[in-house]
Design a protein around this motif. Structure first.
Motif, short mmCIF file in Angstrom:
data_model
loop_
_atom_site.label_atom_id
_atom_site.label_comp_id
_atom_site.label_asym_id
_atom_site.label_seq_id
_atom_site.Cartn_x
_atom_site.Cartn_y
_atom_site.Cartn_z
N ARG A 18 0.82 -1.21 0.00
CA ARG A 18 0.00 0.00 0.00
C ARG A 18 0.86 1.26 0.00
NH1 ARG A 18 -1.29 -2.52 5.06
NH2 ARG A 18 -0.33 -1.38 6.76
N GLY A 21 -0.12 7.70 1.54
CA GLY A 21 -1.18 8.54 0.99
C GLY A 21 -2.10 7.70 0.12
N THR A 22 -2.99 8.37 -0.56
CA THR A 22 -3.97 7.68 -1.41
C THR A 22 -3.38 7.42 -2.79
OG1 THR A 22 -5.79 8.71 -0.23
CG2 THR A 22 -6.27 7.85 -2.42
N VAL A 26 -7.10 5.40 -7.19
CA VAL A 26 -8.26 5.32 -6.30
C VAL A 26 -9.08 6.61 -6.41
CG1 VAL A 26 -9.00 5.19 -3.89
CG2 VAL A 26 -7.20 3.67 -4.74
N ARG A 27 -8.42 7.76 -6.33
CA ARG A 27 -9.12 9.05 -6.42
C ARG A 27 -9.76 9.23 -7.79
NH1 ARG A 27 -10.68 10.71 -1.68
NH2 ARG A 27 -8.96 11.14 -0.29
N GLN A 30 -12.82 7.05 -7.79
CA GLN A 30 -13.80 7.68 -6.89
C GLN A 30 -14.48 8.88 -7.55
OE1 GLN A 30 -11.42 8.68 -3.36
NE2 GLN A 30 -13.15 8.00 -2.14
N GLU A 87 -13.85 8.80 2.35
CA GLU A 87 -12.66 8.34 3.08
C GLU A 87 -11.95 7.21 2.34
OE1 GLU A 87 -11.87 5.89 7.21
OE2 GLU A 87 -13.54 7.28 7.13
N VAL A 88 -10.62 7.22 2.40
CA VAL A 88 -9.81 6.14 1.84
C VAL A 88 -8.98 5.55 2.98
CG1 VAL A 88 -7.99 5.51 0.21
CG2 VAL A 88 -9.70 7.22 -0.43
N THR A 89 -9.07 4.24 3.13
CA THR A 89 -8.34 3.52 4.17
C THR A 89 -7.14 2.81 3.56
OG1 THR A 89 -10.42 3.18 5.34
CG2 THR A 89 -8.59 1.78 5.99
N GLY A 91 -4.81 3.79 1.90
CA GLY A 91 -4.39 4.31 0.61
C GLY A 91 -5.00 3.64 -0.60
N ILE A 92 -5.76 2.54 -0.40
CA ILE A 92 -6.30 1.79 -1.53
C ILE A 92 -7.77 1.42 -1.42
CG2 ILE A 92 -4.10 0.80 -2.28
CD1 ILE A 92 -5.00 -1.80 -0.77
N ALA A 94 -11.29 2.74 -0.98
CA ALA A 94 -12.22 3.87 -0.93
C ALA A 94 -13.49 3.41 -0.22
CB ALA A 94 -12.53 4.38 -2.33
#
Length: 109
Positions: A18, A21-22, A26-27, A30, A87-89, A91-92, A94
């Motif tokens: 992982r 950060g994100t 993923v972002r 999302q 929220e992202v947990t 980094g991977i 969502a």
């Protein structure tokens, strides 16, 4: 009341490595999902694996995303949509939370 539970992104193969950060994919996924949900673009949402950025990476299989469609369908296309969190947990994963409320003109049985 219908509750759908899953993850907006769910690639556990990346859990061991992982990111700090994100992860950017993923972002991007999302954001695409949020825009499509807000626009009530059901056709795009149903074809997400072809249309959404990084869809296959975000969801190697569908089962953790499918509850979103059940909740969206229960709320109705004409209903109100609200994203409660993005929220992202780790980094991977969502963990977006949405509320879908039937429209005022929804049929009540």
């Amino acid at each position: 009341l219908v509750i759908g539970s899953g993850s907006l992104t769910h690639n556990l193969h990346e859990f061991r490595s992982r990111p700090t950060g994100t992860a950017p994919y993923v972002r991007e996924f999302q954001d695409w999902m949020h825009k499509s949900i807000a626009a009530k673009d059901v056709a795009a949402l149903l074809d997400y694996r072809k249309l959404a950025p990084h869809a296959v990476r975000a969801h190697p299989t569908d089962e953790h995303l499918l509850p979103l469609y059940v909740a969206l369908g229960a709320g109705g296309v004409c209903g109100e949509t609200q994203r409660l969190t993005d929220e992202v947990t780790y980094g991977i994963l969502a963990m977006d939370a949405y509320v879908f409320r039937p429209g005022v003109h929804a049929a009540v049985a």
